[in-house]
Write a protein that holds these residues in place. Structure first.
Motif, PDB file in Angstrom:
ATOM      1  N   ARG A 211       4.992  -1.107  13.794  1.00 19.28           N
ATOM      2  CA  ARG A 211       4.764  -0.602  12.439  1.00 19.28           C
ATOM      3  C   ARG A 211       3.765  -1.492  11.697  1.00 19.28           C
ATOM      4  O   ARG A 211       2.929  -1.010  10.928  1.00 19.28           O
ATOM      5  CB  ARG A 211       6.088  -0.520  11.678  1.00 19.28           C
ATOM      6  CG  ARG A 211       7.036   0.534  12.219  1.00 19.28           C
ATOM      7  CD  ARG A 211       8.143   0.848  11.214  1.00 19.28           C
ATOM      8  NE  ARG A 211       9.055  -0.291  11.048  1.00 19.28           N
ATOM      9  CZ  ARG A 211      10.152  -0.477  11.771  1.00 19.28           C
ATOM     10  NH1 ARG A 211      10.467   0.382  12.733  1.00 19.28           N
ATOM     11  NH2 ARG A 211      10.942  -1.499  11.550  1.00 19.28           N
ATOM     12  N   GLY A 212       3.846  -2.814  11.923  1.00 22.26           N
ATOM     13  CA  GLY A 212       2.891  -3.717  11.298  1.00 22.26           C
ATOM     14  C   GLY A 212       1.480  -3.503  11.812  1.00 22.26           C
ATOM     15  O   GLY A 212       0.507  -3.551  11.049  1.00 22.26           O
ATOM     16  N   VAL A 213       1.345  -3.268  13.134  1.00 18.98           N
ATOM     17  CA  VAL A 213       0.029  -2.981  13.717  1.00 18.98           C
ATOM     18  C   VAL A 213      -0.563  -1.729  13.089  1.00 18.98           C
ATOM     19  O   VAL A 213      -1.729  -1.713  12.671  1.00 18.98           O
ATOM     20  CB  VAL A 213       0.140  -2.828  15.249  1.00 18.98           C
ATOM     21  CG1 VAL A 213      -1.141  -2.241  15.820  1.00 18.98           C
ATOM     22  CG2 VAL A 213       0.441  -4.166  15.907  1.00 18.98           C
ATOM     23  N   LEU A 214       0.242  -0.660  13.026  1.00 19.80           N
ATOM     24  CA  LEU A 214      -0.255   0.604  12.472  1.00 19.80           C
ATOM     25  C   LEU A 214      -0.601   0.461  10.994  1.00 19.80           C
ATOM     26  O   LEU A 214      -1.566   1.065  10.515  1.00 19.80           O
ATOM     27  CB  LEU A 214       0.783   1.703  12.677  1.00 19.80           C
ATOM     28  CG  LEU A 214       0.984   2.146  14.129  1.00 19.80           C
ATOM     29  CD1 LEU A 214       2.163   3.113  14.229  1.00 19.80           C
ATOM     30  CD2 LEU A 214      -0.272   2.796  14.676  1.00 19.80           C
ATOM     31  N   ALA A 215       0.179  -0.341  10.258  1.00 19.32           N
ATOM     32  CA  ALA A 215      -0.117  -0.554   8.834  1.00 19.32           C
ATOM     33  C   ALA A 215      -1.456  -1.257   8.664  1.00 19.32           C
ATOM     34  O   ALA A 215      -2.271  -0.886   7.800  1.00 19.32           O
ATOM     35  CB  ALA A 215       1.004  -1.359   8.177  1.00 19.32           C
ATOM     36  N   SER A 216      -1.719  -2.279   9.484  1.00 19.86           N
ATOM     37  CA  SER A 216      -2.982  -3.010   9.357  1.00 19.86           C
ATOM     38  C   SER A 216      -4.163  -2.147   9.750  1.00 19.86           C
ATOM     39  O   SER A 216      -5.210  -2.160   9.076  1.00 19.86           O
ATOM     40  CB  SER A 216      -2.940  -4.278  10.209  1.00 19.86           C
ATOM     41  OG  SER A 216      -2.853  -3.972  11.584  1.00 19.86           O
ATOM     42  N   LEU A 217      -4.028  -1.359  10.825  1.00 16.58           N
ATOM     43  CA  LEU A 217      -5.117  -0.485  11.254  1.00 16.58           C
ATOM     44  C   LEU A 217      -5.350   0.632  10.235  1.00 16.58           C
ATOM     45  O   LEU A 217      -6.497   0.998   9.955  1.00 16.58           O
ATOM     46  CB  LEU A 217      -4.808   0.114  12.624  1.00 16.58           C
ATOM     47  CG  LEU A 217      -4.640  -0.879  13.782  1.00 16.58           C
ATOM     48  CD1 LEU A 217      -4.351  -0.136  15.084  1.00 16.58           C
ATOM     49  CD2 LEU A 217      -5.860  -1.774  13.929  1.00 16.58           C
ATOM     50  N   SER A 218      -4.269   1.172   9.688  1.00 14.62           N
ATOM     51  CA  SER A 218      -4.394   2.243   8.690  1.00 14.62           C
ATOM     52  C   SER A 218      -5.103   1.749   7.444  1.00 14.62           C
ATOM     53  O   SER A 218      -5.968   2.431   6.879  1.00 14.62           O
ATOM     54  CB  SER A 218      -3.010   2.785   8.324  1.00 14.62           C
ATOM     55  OG  SER A 218      -2.374   3.365   9.436  1.00 14.62           O
ATOM     56  N   LEU A 219      -4.760   0.544   7.000  1.00 23.68           N
ATOM     57  CA  LEU A 219      -5.401  -0.006   5.808  1.00 23.68           C
ATOM     58  C   LEU A 219      -6.881  -0.296   6.072  1.00 23.68           C
ATOM     59  O   LEU A 219      -7.730  -0.118   5.182  1.00 23.68           O
ATOM     60  CB  LEU A 219      -4.671  -1.279   5.374  1.00 23.68           C
ATOM     61  CG  LEU A 219      -4.995  -1.830   3.988  1.00 23.68           C
ATOM     62  CD1 LEU A 219      -4.886  -0.751   2.915  1.00 23.68           C
ATOM     63  CD2 LEU A 219      -4.057  -2.996   3.661  1.00 23.68           C
ATOM     64  N   SER A 220      -7.213  -0.703   7.296  1.00 27.37           N
ATOM     65  CA  SER A 220      -8.618  -0.914   7.655  1.00 27.37           C
ATOM     66  C   SER A 220      -9.407   0.394   7.569  1.00 27.37           C
ATOM     67  O   SER A 220     -10.528   0.418   7.048  1.00 27.37           O
ATOM     68  CB  SER A 220      -8.720  -1.488   9.072  1.00 27.37           C
ATOM     69  OG  SER A 220      -8.125  -2.765   9.154  1.00 27.37           O
ATOM     70  N   MET A 221      -8.828   1.490   8.076  1.00 28.72           N
ATOM     71  CA  MET A 221      -9.501   2.791   7.991  1.00 28.72           C
ATOM     72  C   MET A 221      -9.622   3.264   6.545  1.00 28.72           C
ATOM     73  O   MET A 221     -10.638   3.828   6.146  1.00 28.72           O
ATOM     74  CB  MET A 221      -8.729   3.822   8.818  1.00 28.72           C
ATOM     75  CG  MET A 221      -8.784   3.589  10.312  1.00 28.72           C
ATOM     76  SD  MET A 221     -10.452   3.726  11.009  1.00 28.72           S
ATOM     77  CE  MET A 221     -10.701   5.499  10.913  1.00 28.72           C
ATOM     78  N   LEU A 222      -8.579   3.015   5.748  1.00 30.25           N
ATOM     79  CA  LEU A 222      -8.611   3.397   4.336  1.00 30.25           C
ATOM     80  C   LEU A 222      -9.742   2.681   3.604  1.00 30.25           C
ATOM     81  O   LEU A 222     -10.502   3.295   2.851  1.00 30.25           O
ATOM     82  CB  LEU A 222      -7.264   3.073   3.689  1.00 30.25           C
ATOM     83  CG  LEU A 222      -7.164   3.312   2.178  1.00 30.25           C
ATOM     84  CD1 LEU A 222      -7.161   4.808   1.878  1.00 30.25           C
ATOM     85  CD2 LEU A 222      -5.921   2.655   1.602  1.00 30.25           C
ATOM     86  N   LEU A 223      -9.862   1.385   3.839  1.00 32.19           N
ATOM     87  CA  LEU A 223     -10.890   0.605   3.145  1.00 32.19           C
ATOM     88  C   LEU A 223     -12.294   1.066   3.514  1.00 32.19           C
ATOM     89  O   LEU A 223     -13.169   1.181   2.646  1.00 32.19           O
ATOM     90  CB  LEU A 223     -10.724  -0.881   3.483  1.00 32.19           C
ATOM     91  CG  LEU A 223      -9.623  -1.632   2.729  1.00 32.19           C
ATOM     92  CD1 LEU A 223      -9.400  -2.994   3.357  1.00 32.19           C
ATOM     93  CD2 LEU A 223      -9.986  -1.776   1.265  1.00 32.19           C
ATOM     94  N   SER A 224     -12.525   1.325   4.806  1.00 32.81           N
ATOM     95  CA  SER A 224     -13.881   1.710   5.229  1.00 32.81           C
ATOM     96  C   SER A 224     -14.286   3.063   4.655  1.00 32.81           C
ATOM     97  O   SER A 224     -15.446   3.253   4.261  1.00 32.81           O
ATOM     98  CB  SER A 224     -13.973   1.724   6.752  1.00 32.81           C
ATOM     99  OG  SER A 224     -13.031   2.601   7.317  1.00 32.81           O
ATOM    100  N   SER A 225     -13.364   4.020   4.587  1.00 38.72           N
ATOM    101  CA  SER A 225     -13.696   5.329   4.011  1.00 38.72           C
ATOM    102  C   SER A 225     -13.779   5.268   2.492  1.00 38.72           C
ATOM    103  O   SER A 225     -14.626   5.928   1.876  1.00 38.72           O
ATOM    104  CB  SER A 225     -12.662   6.381   4.437  1.00 38.72           C
ATOM    105  OG  SER A 225     -11.376   6.041   3.972  1.00 38.72           O
ATOM    106  N   LEU A 226     -12.930   4.454   1.876  1.00 34.13           N
ATOM    107  CA  LEU A 226     -12.985   4.276   0.425  1.00 34.13           C
ATOM    108  C   LEU A 226     -14.307   3.655  -0.004  1.00 34.13           C
ATOM    109  O   LEU A 226     -14.832   3.961  -1.079  1.00 34.13           O
ATOM    110  CB  LEU A 226     -11.816   3.390  -0.017  1.00 34.13           C
ATOM    111  CG  LEU A 226     -11.498   3.308  -1.510  1.00 34.13           C
ATOM    112  CD1 LEU A 226     -11.063   4.674  -2.041  1.00 34.13           C
ATOM    113  CD2 LEU A 226     -10.402   2.274  -1.756  1.00 34.13           C
ATOM    114  N   GLY A 227     -14.862   2.815   0.860  1.00 36.31           N
ATOM    115  CA  GLY A 227     -16.132   2.165   0.541  1.00 36.31           C
ATOM    116  C   GLY A 227     -17.268   3.141   0.327  1.00 36.31           C
ATOM    117  O   GLY A 227     -18.208   2.857  -0.425  1.00 36.31           O
TER     118      GLY A 227
END
Length: 474
Positions: A13-29
């Motif tokens: 769950r921690g791995v998926l949370a970190s990867l999900s937040l990385s994808m969120l940041l790149s698209s939000l940018g």
């Protein structure tokens, strides 16, 4: 409530949370900067064409470097490179927020794009390292949902932040999110495994420079001139072709190539990348055609146009995880075909229903098209990433993201030109409503043709000699 990934370990769950937040940041940018362009033009007393490079610098950095950083992750270790990418993105966001002039801001945005390229390329690669094979589709669907959430959240959140705190706030927002992503990645991502190869493996610097030159020239050729093709566009396309040709020639002659061309002898990989580009071209049609049709064709004010346009990303965010579960249950080959059929129905609906029923027909078309897109993405990404060798996951993830970006860039140029031509106007802002409706109908008729082409490619690749369900992860 049924968990997104049916796996009990907190580490996953921690791995998926970190990867999900990385994808969120790149698209939000990308999406949050778009809404800030008018405020930036005013703050720096610059023209719209000048501040548009705030978006283009970010997208160009991602497009030109995403394959290279993916391969670099394969060589030096994905964990340490992803940590560096998140840190770089966060520091560059601080640089954007402190920018005293437009030149500084553009430089910081290019560095931010490099960080985003690393996050995008390696997030999917980590799925193969960390997620059980039977649940790869669900993980890919989750990452797709987070990317869509970032796209949907950007305009609304950016508008509020700019209104309350000014344009610098849209970059300050990335600081706490970036630090959280960095902490999660440091805590949960699995340690890099030592390479199995004996001896040093070199990085293909010349190939990296040639690929970056080819991609940058192509991206600029399709974005400069605002739909008008002149000698600059021709020169850039020629540069892209020459650099691309030299890149391919060199890849077969270096000891450690950026891309192993032998992989493309397998019909499934080349087909997946080509379909990804075609599908992304179609999705770009909604972003290019939609605002003009809704505002000029239907006479809606900008607030309503924004709400209607947000329907696509919202539906995409809601359908990403269910699409991933469908892929896990049915297999990637069926998911690809079903997703393309869903998109085909949506494109036909946009071409037929929107001119007949106005905004209701347009929303109906989006609601049909978008879940099909998410199903295709989850299935296609799973097909490519599920069985790829560990030492090629970063490069393959980069190729998937690259094909998507090239499709978006091409769609903005090609579909935009089709829409302008079908609307019979050199300046879209002055076109009559009937002309807008005709342009919409023709544009999505072209999109329908592209999706039919993708369906033919899907069926051919699955039946080609050497292709099997195992190759597709099914």
């Amino acid at each position: 409530m049924k968990p997104i990934i049916a796996h009990p370990e907190p580490a996953l769950r921690g791995v998926l949370a970190s990867l999900s937040l990385s994808m969120l940041l790149s698209s939000l940018g990308t999406s949050i900067a778009n809404v800030g362009l008018p405020a930036l033009a005013q703050a720096f007393e610059a023209s719209f064409q000048q501040v548009q490079w705030v978006v283009l610098a970010y997208l160009l950095a991602i497009t030109t470097l995403i394959v290279s950083v993916g391969r670099l992750g394969d060589l030096m270790g994905r964990r340490r490179l992803l940590l560096a990418g998140i840190a770089l993105f966060t520091l560059a966001s601080l640089g954007c927020a402190l920018a005293p002039n437009l030149g500084w801001l553009l430089g910081a945005r290019a560095i931010q794009g490099l960080g985003a390229a690393i996050m995008m390329a390696l997030a999917m690669a980590f799925v193969g390292d960390s997620v059980p094979k039977a649940q790869t589709g669900s993980a890919m669907g989750l990452l797709g949902s987070m990317s869509a959430i970032g796209t949907a959240l950007g305009p609304a959140l950016g508008g509020v932040l700019i209104a309350w705190l000014g344009w610098r706030a849209i970059f300050v927002l990335n600081l706490p999110l970036g630090l959280l992503a960095l902490a999660l990645a440091y805590r949960y991502l699995p340690a890099d495994r030592p390479r199995a190869e004996a001896g040093p493996v070199g990085f293909d610097y010349s190939g990296t420079l040639l690929l970056a030159l080819a991609l940058a020239a192509y991206a600029l050729a399709t974005t400069l001139g605002h739909g008008r093709f002149d000698w600059r566009n021709a020169a850039l396309l020629l540069t892209a072709a020459l650099a691309g040709g030299l890149f391919l020639w060199g890849q077969g002659r270096v000891a450690s190539p950026l891309i192993r061309l032998a992989l493309f002898r397998e019909p499934l990989l080349g087909a997946s990348l080509l379909m990804n580009g075609l599908v992304s071209t179609v999705m770009m049609a909604t972003l290019v055609v939609g605002p003009f049709y809704l505002s000029r064709g239907l006479g809606l004010d900008l607030a309503v146009v924004g709400a209607v346009m947000a329907m696509g990303p919202v539906v995409s965010a809601l359908s990403g995880v269910p699409a991933g579960r469908v892929v896990d249950q049915l297999g990637a080959p069926r998911g690809v075909v079903l997703g393309l059929f869903g998109m085909l129905a949506g494109a036909v609906a946009l071409s037929v229903l929107a001119p007949l029923f106005g905004v209701v027909g347009y929303v109906a078309g989006l609601v049909i098209l978008t879940p099909g897109y998410q199903l295709f993405q989850a299935a296609n990404n799973t097909a490519v990433m599920q069985d790829v060798q560990a030492d090629q996951r970063g490069a393959m993830s980069g190729l998937l993201s690259l094909s998507r970006n090239l499709g978006l860039i091409s769609g903005a140029s090609v579909i935009g030109a089709v829409f302008a031509l079908a609307s019979s106007a050199s300046e879209l802002s002055t076109s009559a409503p009937d002309a807008m409706s005709h342009g919409l109908r023709v544009s999505f008729a072209v999109a329908t043709g592209l999706l039919l082409m993708a369906l033919v490619i899907a069926r051919w690749s699955q039946r080609a000699p050497g292709a099997s369900r195992a190759d597709y992860g099914g």
